[in-house]
Design a protein around this motif. Structure first.
Motif, PDB file in Angstrom:
ATOM      1  N   ARG A  12      -4.208 -12.922   7.931  1.00  0.00           N
ATOM      2  CA  ARG A  12      -4.714 -11.855   8.792  1.00  0.00           C
ATOM      3  C   ARG A  12      -4.821 -10.512   8.069  1.00  0.00           C
ATOM      4  O   ARG A  12      -5.868  -9.895   8.040  1.00  0.00           O
ATOM      5  CB  ARG A  12      -3.814 -11.722  10.027  1.00  0.00           C
ATOM      6  CG  ARG A  12      -4.239 -10.598  10.930  1.00  0.00           C
ATOM      7  CD  ARG A  12      -3.764 -10.729  12.351  1.00  0.00           C
ATOM      8  NE  ARG A  12      -4.133  -9.541  13.127  1.00  0.00           N
ATOM      9  CZ  ARG A  12      -5.335  -9.343  13.630  1.00  0.00           C
ATOM     10  NH1 ARG A  12      -6.274 -10.226  13.442  1.00  0.00           N
ATOM     11  NH2 ARG A  12      -5.600  -8.245  14.331  1.00  0.00           N
ATOM     12  N   GLN A  13      -3.713 -10.099   7.459  1.00  0.00           N
ATOM     13  CA  GLN A  13      -3.717  -8.751   6.877  1.00  0.00           C
ATOM     14  C   GLN A  13      -4.375  -8.690   5.500  1.00  0.00           C
ATOM     15  O   GLN A  13      -5.106  -7.764   5.195  1.00  0.00           O
ATOM     16  CB  GLN A  13      -2.285  -8.233   6.759  1.00  0.00           C
ATOM     17  CG  GLN A  13      -1.660  -7.842   8.085  1.00  0.00           C
ATOM     18  CD  GLN A  13      -0.260  -7.320   7.882  1.00  0.00           C
ATOM     19  OE1 GLN A  13       0.669  -8.078   7.683  1.00  0.00           O
ATOM     20  NE2 GLN A  13      -0.114  -6.012   7.902  1.00  0.00           N
ATOM     21  N   ARG A  14      -4.036  -9.697   4.649  1.00  0.00           N
ATOM     22  CA  ARG A  14      -4.452  -9.542   3.244  1.00  0.00           C
ATOM     23  C   ARG A  14      -5.192 -10.737   2.644  1.00  0.00           C
ATOM     24  O   ARG A  14      -5.670 -10.661   1.525  1.00  0.00           O
ATOM     25  CB  ARG A  14      -3.220  -9.205   2.403  1.00  0.00           C
ATOM     26  CG  ARG A  14      -2.636  -7.845   2.766  1.00  0.00           C
ATOM     27  CD  ARG A  14      -1.312  -7.568   2.078  1.00  0.00           C
ATOM     28  NE  ARG A  14      -0.882  -6.208   2.317  1.00  0.00           N
ATOM     29  CZ  ARG A  14      -0.221  -5.804   3.397  1.00  0.00           C
ATOM     30  NH1 ARG A  14       0.098  -6.686   4.330  1.00  0.00           N
ATOM     31  NH2 ARG A  14       0.122  -4.537   3.554  1.00  0.00           N
ATOM     32  N   PHE A  15      -5.222 -11.823   3.314  1.00  0.00           N
ATOM     33  CA  PHE A  15      -5.975 -13.001   2.862  1.00  0.00           C
ATOM     34  C   PHE A  15      -5.659 -13.427   1.433  1.00  0.00           C
ATOM     35  O   PHE A  15      -6.563 -13.729   0.652  1.00  0.00           O
ATOM     36  CB  PHE A  15      -7.484 -12.793   3.024  1.00  0.00           C
ATOM     37  CG  PHE A  15      -7.937 -12.844   4.455  1.00  0.00           C
ATOM     38  CD1 PHE A  15      -7.781 -13.989   5.214  1.00  0.00           C
ATOM     39  CD2 PHE A  15      -8.514 -11.739   5.050  1.00  0.00           C
ATOM     40  CE1 PHE A  15      -8.191 -14.042   6.530  1.00  0.00           C
ATOM     41  CE2 PHE A  15      -8.925 -11.775   6.381  1.00  0.00           C
ATOM     42  CZ  PHE A  15      -8.762 -12.930   7.109  1.00  0.00           C
ATOM     43  N   HIS A  16      -4.421 -13.371   1.058  1.00  0.00           N
ATOM     44  CA  HIS A  16      -4.025 -14.054  -0.169  1.00  0.00           C
ATOM     45  C   HIS A  16      -2.577 -14.491  -0.047  1.00  0.00           C
ATOM     46  O   HIS A  16      -1.959 -14.293   0.992  1.00  0.00           O
ATOM     47  CB  HIS A  16      -4.320 -13.228  -1.436  1.00  0.00           C
ATOM     48  CG  HIS A  16      -3.435 -12.055  -1.685  1.00  0.00           C
ATOM     49  ND1 HIS A  16      -2.282 -12.141  -2.414  1.00  0.00           N
ATOM     50  CD2 HIS A  16      -3.557 -10.758  -1.328  1.00  0.00           C
ATOM     51  CE1 HIS A  16      -1.734 -10.937  -2.491  1.00  0.00           C
ATOM     52  NE2 HIS A  16      -2.484 -10.089  -1.845  1.00  0.00           N
ATOM     53  N   HIS A  59      -0.734   4.541   4.273  1.00  0.00           N
ATOM     54  CA  HIS A  59      -1.433   3.838   5.338  1.00  0.00           C
ATOM     55  C   HIS A  59      -1.983   4.854   6.315  1.00  0.00           C
ATOM     56  O   HIS A  59      -1.282   5.736   6.756  1.00  0.00           O
ATOM     57  CB  HIS A  59      -0.480   2.892   6.075  1.00  0.00           C
ATOM     58  CG  HIS A  59      -0.020   1.770   5.205  1.00  0.00           C
ATOM     59  ND1 HIS A  59      -0.648   0.562   5.162  1.00  0.00           N
ATOM     60  CD2 HIS A  59       0.987   1.712   4.316  1.00  0.00           C
ATOM     61  CE1 HIS A  59      -0.032  -0.220   4.308  1.00  0.00           C
ATOM     62  NE2 HIS A  59       0.962   0.467   3.775  1.00  0.00           N
ATOM     63  N   ASP A 100      -4.176  -5.639  -3.734  1.00  0.00           N
ATOM     64  CA  ASP A 100      -3.161  -4.645  -4.118  1.00  0.00           C
ATOM     65  C   ASP A 100      -1.910  -5.311  -4.698  1.00  0.00           C
ATOM     66  O   ASP A 100      -0.866  -5.371  -4.051  1.00  0.00           O
ATOM     67  CB  ASP A 100      -2.810  -3.831  -2.871  1.00  0.00           C
ATOM     68  CG  ASP A 100      -2.157  -2.522  -3.218  1.00  0.00           C
ATOM     69  OD1 ASP A 100      -2.276  -2.085  -4.376  1.00  0.00           O
ATOM     70  OD2 ASP A 100      -1.518  -1.935  -2.323  1.00  0.00           O
ATOM     71  N   SER A 123     -12.801  -8.522   7.311  1.00  0.00           N
ATOM     72  CA  SER A 123     -12.004  -9.372   8.200  1.00  0.00           C
ATOM     73  C   SER A 123     -10.506  -9.139   8.082  1.00  0.00           C
ATOM     74  O   SER A 123      -9.784  -9.250   9.068  1.00  0.00           O
ATOM     75  CB  SER A 123     -12.311 -10.846   7.920  1.00  0.00           C
ATOM     76  OG  SER A 123     -13.649 -11.109   8.260  1.00  0.00           O
ATOM     77  N   ALA A 124     -10.007  -8.864   6.889  1.00  0.00           N
ATOM     78  CA  ALA A 124      -8.568  -8.598   6.758  1.00  0.00           C
ATOM     79  C   ALA A 124      -8.242  -7.298   7.484  1.00  0.00           C
ATOM     80  O   ALA A 124      -9.077  -6.389   7.543  1.00  0.00           O
ATOM     81  CB  ALA A 124      -8.197  -8.486   5.285  1.00  0.00           C
ATOM     82  N   THR A 125      -7.056  -7.217   8.031  1.00  0.00           N
ATOM     83  CA  THR A 125      -6.730  -5.993   8.769  1.00  0.00           C
ATOM     84  C   THR A 125      -6.267  -4.877   7.845  1.00  0.00           C
ATOM     85  O   THR A 125      -6.402  -3.707   8.176  1.00  0.00           O
ATOM     86  CB  THR A 125      -5.634  -6.263   9.829  1.00  0.00           C
ATOM     87  OG1 THR A 125      -4.480  -6.791   9.162  1.00  0.00           O
ATOM     88  CG2 THR A 125      -6.118  -7.247  10.870  1.00  0.00           C
ATOM     89  N   GLU A 126      -5.709  -5.241   6.687  1.00  0.00           N
ATOM     90  CA  GLU A 126      -5.219  -4.217   5.766  1.00  0.00           C
ATOM     91  C   GLU A 126      -6.405  -3.505   5.105  1.00  0.00           C
ATOM     92  O   GLU A 126      -7.281  -4.149   4.529  1.00  0.00           O
ATOM     93  CB  GLU A 126      -4.328  -4.849   4.684  1.00  0.00           C
ATOM     94  CG  GLU A 126      -3.640  -3.853   3.781  1.00  0.00           C
ATOM     95  CD  GLU A 126      -2.564  -3.039   4.490  1.00  0.00           C
ATOM     96  OE1 GLU A 126      -2.244  -3.338   5.648  1.00  0.00           O
ATOM     97  OE2 GLU A 126      -2.050  -2.088   3.868  1.00  0.00           O
ATOM     98  N   ALA A 154     -10.579  -8.290   0.925  1.00  0.00           N
ATOM     99  CA  ALA A 154      -9.251  -7.710   0.827  1.00  0.00           C
ATOM    100  C   ALA A 154      -8.254  -8.863   0.696  1.00  0.00           C
ATOM    101  O   ALA A 154      -8.537  -9.955   1.168  1.00  0.00           O
ATOM    102  CB  ALA A 154      -8.945  -6.905   2.083  1.00  0.00           C
ATOM    103  N   TRP A 155      -7.126  -8.696  -0.036  1.00  0.00           N
ATOM    104  CA  TRP A 155      -6.548  -7.422  -0.401  1.00  0.00           C
ATOM    105  C   TRP A 155      -5.996  -7.584  -1.793  1.00  0.00           C
ATOM    106  O   TRP A 155      -5.181  -8.461  -2.001  1.00  0.00           O
ATOM    107  CB  TRP A 155      -5.504  -7.074   0.678  1.00  0.00           C
ATOM    108  CG  TRP A 155      -4.816  -5.790   0.526  1.00  0.00           C
ATOM    109  CD1 TRP A 155      -3.493  -5.623   0.264  1.00  0.00           C
ATOM    110  CD2 TRP A 155      -5.358  -4.464   0.667  1.00  0.00           C
ATOM    111  NE1 TRP A 155      -3.175  -4.294   0.236  1.00  0.00           N
ATOM    112  CE2 TRP A 155      -4.305  -3.566   0.481  1.00  0.00           C
ATOM    113  CE3 TRP A 155      -6.631  -3.959   0.904  1.00  0.00           C
ATOM    114  CZ2 TRP A 155      -4.487  -2.179   0.541  1.00  0.00           C
ATOM    115  CZ3 TRP A 155      -6.797  -2.591   0.960  1.00  0.00           C
ATOM    116  CH2 TRP A 155      -5.735  -1.726   0.786  1.00  0.00           C
ATOM    117  N   ASP A 164       1.754  -7.973  -0.893  1.00  0.00           N
ATOM    118  CA  ASP A 164       1.538  -7.125  -2.072  1.00  0.00           C
ATOM    119  C   ASP A 164       2.778  -7.099  -2.952  1.00  0.00           C
ATOM    120  O   ASP A 164       2.707  -6.746  -4.135  1.00  0.00           O
ATOM    121  CB  ASP A 164       1.258  -5.674  -1.669  1.00  0.00           C
ATOM    122  CG  ASP A 164      -0.035  -5.537  -0.901  1.00  0.00           C
ATOM    123  OD1 ASP A 164      -0.810  -6.494  -0.883  1.00  0.00           O
ATOM    124  OD2 ASP A 164      -0.253  -4.459  -0.319  1.00  0.00           O
ATOM    125  N   SER A 214       0.844  -1.178   0.000  1.00  0.00           N
ATOM    126  CA  SER A 214       0.000   0.000   0.000  1.00  0.00           C
ATOM    127  C   SER A 214       0.885   1.236   0.000  1.00  0.00           C
ATOM    128  O   SER A 214       1.894   1.301   0.691  1.00  0.00           O
ATOM    129  CB  SER A 214      -0.902  -0.025   1.218  1.00  0.00           C
ATOM    130  OG  SER A 214      -0.149  -0.226   2.366  1.00  0.00           O
TER     131      SER A 214
END
Lengths: 437, 355
Positions: B210-214, A5, A301, A170-173, A298-299, B243, A2
């Motif tokens: 947790r953060q990005r699920f991929h 932030h 990016d 649910s994702a934190t990002e 998400a995510w 990412d 990202s």
């Protein structure tokens, strides 16, 4: 990666709305100076029709957080230097082709309108997310509601005991990037955030209180409220009473947040992933009367390995989106439920050295399915390399106006903040009427 | 840049003398390469769906395209006797008469995108790998399918589609190793056409729950040592932010028959190691790769007590693949919008070739 932030909370309504916070927010904010539709205006025939049309409308937003690639979804450019490795496939609408990664949606394009000409000018995660959710920037002294809150405000039933606006993320990002907010609208229209769990926190009654005690406490509270209101009827007191009633409603509708009793074939349609489960929960919510549900996936990016990322995420989107449309259709709900896929921006035509695509807001895509839109239509066009909009550009304000109209809401309507009239979208912004049914 | 010296000089390949001699810019992205050892020219698989024939050793290489074949990124090229065999994201395998630039046979080989094509050293077999998670074994001469080798999981542990990135034959053409996204490596016995050994390299795969699920990563290259006893596997280590390719470039070396990991090397470079080649003497293995900013070459020392690189060089492009000359004194590398000619010997005196 990202580029920016900002996970700062932006005030009390950006915090988790649990039962107690929800109650507090409602009582505190129920006094916003707000007036609804002008009664005289509302009686004119077109407006009356709109109100009728809007009566049972619902909206589900599949929020593709981080920015999905239009090339690998709805605006493929195979064979072009910018096109990437994936092919395009025909759909059930003659002449309309989408990415080969979406074979299920290709068979359901008659339900869906593609907008291939979003040109929104903001390729930053935080401000881009806010722009797409509001259609405009906040003013220094005025926070606008996002379109979820506006839909909630316009479509919620007065006596509803379910939330008016739910956001699953649910994702934190990227959770806080959109800064979802009811803005100047009453706290009732703030999103209930389901983040760490698919169930609102503090929903269960305390173990040490029996069901009988719980019911008697509610009755006593209701009686005291009624006595108070009979002698001191104010908007604050009314809001307080309404909040208690809705929290009780939430506590008694815990099943809303539990998909375990859904038939296995329905669960299989949506698939085993969290996104699938949350989309199924969104269907349950709109079925129960929640006017607006946002399900964030998400995510997206993909600054590196864009094609691998989209190989992973697009088939999931294809499955979940198709399942949702089929499920709504089977229940007779698709005609009054608008399903949107949208992110904060698209991705660059240029493929970078890490086989990634970066942020791109100049020419990208979104989809609208179901209620209020012309299924099987494509609006706007990008050039052969997807670098510019060639025809019918759509900005963020127009997009939000179009969503509101598709949901049966008059986008030219005005709210009032004190004496100041504040339109739902900026003056001069028109919805894309070609896509509205 | 160094000049190219055409005078024949007796030298040994020396990783410490590795130099990028020529760097040629291109508009396309080149994913795969095969060197014709007679002419030292390379066939390159391109993002423009074509195969380009050129020699990066030349000051101004002329690129000739083999056209009319694929319709998407050409991800693998191998030589099979008189034929060149290519595979692409269009799911097709094509046998070419490379000399004439003509298509001999085009096959709808896989249900999903082809990631790699490899030829056995004895010239009998062609292997293709695809995201349908099947390794297909082909008779190189008859162009007929011999066997679907199935064993790689179709989905990842989190129910997403997996990917089958690579396959390479052993030097004696008796075994084939294939590797997938979650780091599973299967060594197939080509006589029985069955799975013989399964190795695990899960450190090459990152799933962010947790953060990005991929996910990101995967085992991107495998290579047998010249004596066939070792197998190198490469990719990128665990990544915090999926990412990008911000993890450490990684190479593991196994005693594959005994399922024993001999070396686990993490480089100071960040990104994927996309391709591996052993030295003829088995003393080092070279990995090439990159991230979204730059590329690298890593010479991993196979004789050192502790895992260490003999030499690490930054490349001016993300390296997708490279091919050595027969004597390993030079290589040509392809990647993101560039082709490189590199030498592994001391630079000759600057005597620029004038043509």
């Amino acid at each position: 990666m990202s580029k920016s932030h900002n996970t700062q909370s932006c005030g009390s309504f950006d915090h988790e709305i649990g039962r107690r916070a929800f109650l507090g927010g409602l009582t505190a904010c129920g006094v916003a100076g707000l007036s609804g539709v002008n009664p005289v205006h509302a009686l004119s025939e077109p407006e009356f029709t709109k109100v009728l049309k809007a009566k049972d409308r619902r909206v589900i937003l599949l929020w593709l957080a981080g920015g999905a690639s239009q090339f690998e979804t709805f605006d493929p450019k195979p064979g072009r230097p910018t096109g990437g490795p994936f092919g395009e496939i025909p759909t059930n609408i003659t002449g309309v082709k989408i990415s080969e990664l979406m074979p299920k949606m290709a068979k359901r394009m008659d339900t869906t309108c593609l907008i291939r000409s979003l040109s929104t000018g903001n390729a930053d995660h935080v401000s881009g997310s806010q722009l797409m959710m509001r259609g405009r920037r906040d003013e220094p002294n005025l926070a606008y509601p996002d379109f979820g809150a506006m839909v909630a405000r316009e479509l919620a039933q007065k006596e509803s005991q379910v939330p008016d606006y739910v956001s699953l993320f649910s994702a934190t990002e990227g959770r806080r990037f959109s800064r979802l907010s009811q803005g100047f609208l009453p706290g009732r229209y703030a999103p209930m955030r389901l983040e760490e769990s698919m169930k609102p926190p503090n929903l269960e009654k305390l173990d040490k209180i029996s069901q009988g005690d719980h019911e008697r406490r509610s009755q006593l509270q209701s009686l005291l409220n009624q006595r108070f209101l009979s002698s001191r009827k104010t908007s604050v007191a009314e809001s307080h009473a309404a909040a208690f009633a809705r929290v009780n409603g939430l506590m008694s509708s815990q099943k809303l947040f539990d998909i375990s009793d859904e038939p296995q074939y329905i669960k299989d349609m949506y698939g085993p992933t969290l996104f699938g489960q949350q989309a199924l929960m969104a269907r349950r919510m709109v079925e129960a009367g929640v006017p607006f549900v946002r399900v964030a996936r998400a995510w997206w990016d993909s600054h590196a390995q864009n094609f691998e990322t989209h190989l992973e995420l697009v088939p999931e989107l294809d499955r979940v989106m198709s399942a949702l449309l089929d499920d709504l259709k089977a229940r007779g709900m698709l005609d009054n439920t608008l399903v949107i896929t949208l992110g904060e921006f698209g991705r660059t035509p240029r493929i970078n050295p890490g086989m990634g695509r970066d942020h791109f807001a100049r020419a990208w895509s979104a989809s609208l399915s179901g209620a209020g839109v012309v299924g099987g239509s494509v609006y706007g066009e990008t050039d052969e390399n997807g670098e510019h909009v060639k025809k019918n550009p759509v900005n963020a304000g127009q997009f939000v106006a179009t969503v509101l109209e598709a949901a049966g809401i008059d986008s030219s309507k005005e709210y009032h903040v004190g004496a100041r009239p504040v339109p739902l979208v900026d003056p001069g912004i028109e919805p894309v009427r070609d896509v509205l049914s | 840049m160094f000049s190219v010296n055409d005078d024949p000089i007796e030298m040994k390949p020396d990783p410490k003398k590795f130099k990028i001699v020529r760097e040629h810019k291109r508009k396309d992205i080149l994913f795969s390469v095969h060197m014709d050892q007679k002419s030292n020219s390379i066939f390159c698989g391109s993002s423009d769906s074509k195969i380009h024939l050129l020699n990066a050793r030349d000051e101004k290489p002329q690129s000739k395209a083999l056209e009319g074949g694929h319709t998407s990124y050409v991800s693998g090229i191998a030589q099979a006797g008189p034929h060149l065999v290519s595979g692409a994201w269009d799911k097709k395998l094509i046998w070419w008469n490379a000399k004439e630039g003509m298509v001999v046979k085009k096959i709808d080989a896989h249900d999903k995108w082809i990631r790699a094509v490899s030829a056995s050293p004895d010239g009998k077999w062609i292997a293709s790998t695809s995201d349908d998670m099947i390794v297909k074994l082909w008779n190189a001469a008859s162009q007929e399918l011999v066997k679907d080798l199935k064993g790689h999981a179709v989905t990842t542990p989190t129910d997403f589609p997996s990917m089958l990135f690579t396959a390479r034959f052993s030097p004696d053409s008796k075994y084939l190793a294939s590797a997938d996204k979650i780091g599973d490596v299967i060594i197939w016995d080509l006589e029985s056409k069955k799975e013989l050994v399964r190795l695990k390299a899960p450190e090459l795969y990152t799933w962010d729950d947790r953060q990005r699920f991929h996910s990101i990563g995967g085992a991107r290259s495998v290579c047998f040592s010249p004596d066939g006893t070792k197998l190198a596997v490469s990719g990128v280590g665990k990544i915090g932010n999926v990412d990008g390719l911000g993890g450490k470039a990684r190479i593991s070396v196994f005693d594959w028959k005994n399922k024993k990991k001999l070396i686990e090397f993490q480089s100071g470079q960040q990104g994927l190691v996309n391709h591996l080649e052993f030295s003829h003497d088995g003393k080092w293995v070279l990995g090439g790769g990159g991230n979204q900013q730059k590329g690298f070459f890593i010479f991993l020392d196979l004789e050192a007590e502790k895992p260490k690189a003999i030499h690490e060089v930054q490349a001016p492009m993300h390296v997708h693949e490279f091919a050595f000359s027969e004597d390993q004194l030079s290589l040509q590398a392809v990647g993101h919008q560039k082709v490189l000619y590199c030498e592994l010997k001391a630079p000759a005196p600057p005597a620029e070739k004038k043509t």
